[in-house]
Design a protein around this motif. Structure first.
Motif, PDB file in Angstrom:
ATOM      1  N   PHE A 102      27.960   4.407  -6.904  1.00 17.64           N
ATOM      2  CA  PHE A 102      28.531   3.651  -8.010  1.00 17.64           C
ATOM      3  C   PHE A 102      27.696   3.885  -9.263  1.00 17.64           C
ATOM      4  N   ASN A 104      27.479   3.192 -13.474  1.00 18.53           N
ATOM      5  CA  ASN A 104      27.969   2.377 -14.574  1.00 18.53           C
ATOM      6  C   ASN A 104      27.951   3.226 -15.843  1.00 18.53           C
ATOM      7  N   ARG A 106      29.423   2.728 -18.620  1.00 21.18           N
ATOM      8  CA  ARG A 106      29.245   1.912 -19.823  1.00 21.18           C
ATOM      9  C   ARG A 106      27.755   1.753 -20.132  1.00 21.18           C
ATOM     10  N   GLU A 107      26.941   1.541 -19.095  1.00 25.20           N
ATOM     11  CA  GLU A 107      25.496   1.399 -19.293  1.00 25.20           C
ATOM     12  C   GLU A 107      24.882   2.703 -19.818  1.00 25.20           C
ATOM     13  N   SER A 120      19.122   5.513 -13.535  1.00 23.61           N
ATOM     14  CA  SER A 120      20.063   4.969 -12.561  1.00 23.61           C
ATOM     15  C   SER A 120      19.303   4.108 -11.547  1.00 23.61           C
TER      16      SER A 120
END
Length: 201
Positions: A102, A104, A106-107, A120
């Motif tokens: 997974f 992110n 957006r991050e 990460s």
């Protein structure tokens, strides 16, 4: 409308394509936001993020990196621990482990927009781990043999056949090893084994 420009500094790879898919999903869920992945610098377009795929490398001269700030997102595998630590210590680049399930996006985007280094979750955890001294862990002779087989990638059936023990006995030894190493699952055990091997070098 916000445009986000990504420059790939590596030849097209499956990992760069995966980032493209993640950005596509992000663009679909955020109306008014779009992105463009470039394979070479174009006049008048300033990249917001640079991607460098080092998943096939074992070492790199950090001084030779084309970009040295947090806008450079370096892609690595979990087993490239030495390279990860070298990049973390000698550069300000962002690090993304491609083995994580997974991500992110957006991050990643927000970090690069703020000129903040992205790491990460696996890499953050890896950098927080302290090497485990092998001599501090007390394993029985059979547990040591089972651990050696696990290090070599053998499963429970193969270990039971090699040691002439039942699978239930091998599972019991493996649970004892995991308890002594302070891990609760196979992924944690593999990470601990890699950390032990790293500290032994």
């Amino acid at each position: 409308m916000a445009n986000y420009n990504v420059l790939s500094l590596s030849a097209q790879s499956i990992w760069v394509q995966a980032i493209g898919f993640g950005l596509t999903h992000l663009a679909r869920t955020n109306p008014g936001w779009s992105y463009l992945i470039l394979s070479k610098e174009e006049e008048g377009i300033v990249p917001n993020l640079y991607i460098l795929d080092l998943t096939a490398n074992t070492d790199i001269d950090v001084q030779a990196l084309p970009v040295v700030n947090s806008r450079l997102l370096v892609l690595v595998h979990a087993y490239q621990r030495r390279l990860i630590k070298k990049l973390q210590q000698e550069s300000r680049c962002s690090l993304l482990c491609v083995d994580e399930h997974f991500l992110n996006f957006r991050e990643i985007i927000e970090s690069s927009a703020r000129h903040k280094r992205f790491m990460s979750p696996f890499i953050r955890e890896l950098l927080m781990q302290q090497p485990v001294p092998v001599d501090e862990i007390k394993l029985t002779e059979t547990e040591s043999k089972v651990l050696k087989f696990i290090r070599n990638g053998k499963n429970g059936v193969e270990i039971s056949q090699a040691l002439f023990r039942s699978q239930k006995t091998i599972s019991s030894h493996k649970r004892n090893i995991m308890r002594k190493l302070g891990v609760s699952d196979d992924l944690g055990l593999k990470q601990k084994i890699l950390a032990m091997e790293e500290s032994a070098r």
